[in-house]
Each structure stands twice: as C-alpha cells, then as structure tokens.
Design a protein around this motif. Structure first.
Motif, PDB file in Angstrom:
ATOM      1  N   PRO A 146      -3.784   0.775  -2.440  1.00 53.24           N
ATOM      2  CA  PRO A 146      -3.372  -0.581  -2.264  1.00 53.24           C
ATOM      3  C   PRO A 146      -3.361  -1.491  -3.591  1.00 53.24           C
ATOM      4  N   LEU A 176      -8.743  -2.289   5.644  1.00 57.07           N
ATOM      5  CA  LEU A 176      -7.653  -1.214   5.538  1.00 57.07           C
ATOM      6  C   LEU A 176      -8.172   0.133   6.007  1.00 57.07           C
ATOM      7  N   ALA A 177      -9.474   0.349   5.625  1.00 57.97           N
ATOM      8  CA  ALA A 177     -10.359   1.778   6.189  1.00 57.97           C
ATOM      9  C   ALA A 177     -10.423   1.570   7.583  1.00 57.97           C
ATOM     10  N   LEU A 214       0.789   5.035   0.758  1.00 56.58           N
ATOM     11  CA  LEU A 214       0.177   6.065   1.747  1.00 56.58           C
ATOM     12  C   LEU A 214       0.518   7.367   1.724  1.00 56.58           C
ATOM     13  N   LEU A 234     -10.216  -4.439   1.909  1.00 58.25           N
ATOM     14  CA  LEU A 234     -10.293  -2.975   1.758  1.00 58.25           C
ATOM     15  C   LEU A 234     -11.208  -2.489   3.243  1.00 58.25           C
ATOM     16  N   ILE A 271      -9.296   5.748  -0.074  1.00 55.99           N
ATOM     17  CA  ILE A 271      -8.545   4.739  -0.641  1.00 55.99           C
ATOM     18  C   ILE A 271      -8.970   4.690  -2.201  1.00 55.99           C
ATOM     19  N   VAL A 306       0.910  -1.171   0.029  1.00 61.31           N
ATOM     20  CA  VAL A 306      -0.158   0.059   0.121  1.00 61.31           C
ATOM     21  C   VAL A 306       0.695   1.278  -0.032  1.00 61.31           C
ATOM     22  N   ILE A 342     -13.724   5.896  -0.730  1.00 63.59           N
ATOM     23  CA  ILE A 342     -13.257   4.832  -1.885  1.00 63.59           C
ATOM     24  C   ILE A 342     -13.428   5.129  -3.233  1.00 63.59           C
ATOM     25  N   ALA A 352      -4.749   6.308   0.506  1.00 65.25           N
ATOM     26  CA  ALA A 352      -4.114   5.177   0.626  1.00 65.25           C
ATOM     27  C   ALA A 352      -4.415   4.245  -0.998  1.00 65.25           C
TER      28      ALA A 352
END
Length: 172
Positions: free
Chosen positions: A90, A121-122, A42, A118, A59, A40, A140, A88
């Motif tokens: 990914p 990740l969030a 960032l 996902l 994201i 990822v 997203i 982010a």
C-alpha cells in the motif's frame, strides 16, 4: 552448418531458461483501492503456503521517498510463489515529509489514520474467500518509516498480525 546453428540456438535458450530463475505464475494487480488505501499493488501467487491452509498474506510498507512501484522489481514474486504468499504493497494515505509514513505524528491507535487502514487492509484481504488467505498467516513488514509503522501496527493489532519484519526503522 544448419545443425550447428540449431544446436547453438537450443543451447542458448536452455541457458537463458536455467539462468532466469523460477517462472512466475501469479500476477500483479496495480493501483487497487483496498482497506482505506487508494493505491495498493497486490501480487497473488498460484501456489498455497506449505504451512496452515491456503495462502499467507504479507503487507509490505515502503520507506521515505520510495514509490510502491519499486517493490514490483524487488523479486517479491519469487518469495510469494515459493511460500504461497499474497503480497500487498500500500501507498501511505497520510504521508509526512519526504513521503514517509507519519509514524511520529498523530494518535497511535487501531482506529487512527493509516494504522486503521492497515488493519482494515489485512482484514479485508484475509476475509475475502476468493483469495484463499489463511487468517493465521497474516504478516506485516516495512523499510525505514514503513518499518516503524509496521512495528507499531503489529503491536496495536497482535490479534491480526502473526508476525512483523522491520528493517532500518525507528522503534515504537
């Protein structure tokens, strides 16, 4: 002669500074292992969002054949600084042909594959108090296969994602 040279140099530096756009104060962290993803990128801005409290989170999902490195030259830093938004990017773990997010395969659920990653990740990023992300400002977005995956993920987890942005992607 020397004054003319210094004036020309100062003028050139001023022109370069004005044409360069806003300075980026934040920074990229590359190849982070977060939320179930091995890779990822960032970007964390120095600014906070003008809405809510803290920073927003976006994201961004790549399209087929795209490397996540392409997003590091897409001027996302400018928007991130202006809107106080952590970005982010990914790399899909469960890729299908042409390195696509595999939106047409497998189970579409909160607990399956990259949908789960996902959401994780969030949640991981927004619950990290050091990042200062407002959990009410988690978004997203994606392009192509990433758009389809973003759309489906947002539908699966409306309690996690406040909004979704899609471009050139198949529907759910």
């Amino acid at each position: 002669m020397r004054i003319t040279t210094l004036a020309a140099l100062a003028g050139a530096l001023l022109t370069a500074a004005l044409c360069a756009g806003p300075a980026q104060a934040g920074s990229w962290q590359d190849n982070q292992s977060l939320g179930g993803f091995n890779n990822v990128h960032l970007y964390t801005p120095d600014t906070d969002s003008p809405v809510g409290t803290g920073k927003a989170l976006l994201i961004v999902l790549h399209g087929c054949t795209q490397s996540i490195n392409a997003y590091k030259t897409a001027n996302l830093e400018t928007a991130a600084e202006e809107f106080g938004m952590v970005v982010a990017v990914p790399d899909a773990m469960n890729k299908a042909g042409f390195s696509c997010w595999s939106y047409w395969q497998g189970t579409k659920s909160r607990s399956a594959g990259d949908y789960k990653n996902l959401i994780d990740l969030a949640n991981e990023l927004s619950s990290d108090s050091g990042r200062g992300i407002d959990p009410n400002q988690v978004y997203i977005a994606g392009l192509s296969s990433g758009a389809s995956f973003a759309n489906t993920t947002a539908c699966l987890a409306p309690d996690v994602f406040a909004g979704v942005g899609v471009s050139a992607g198949p529907s759910v």
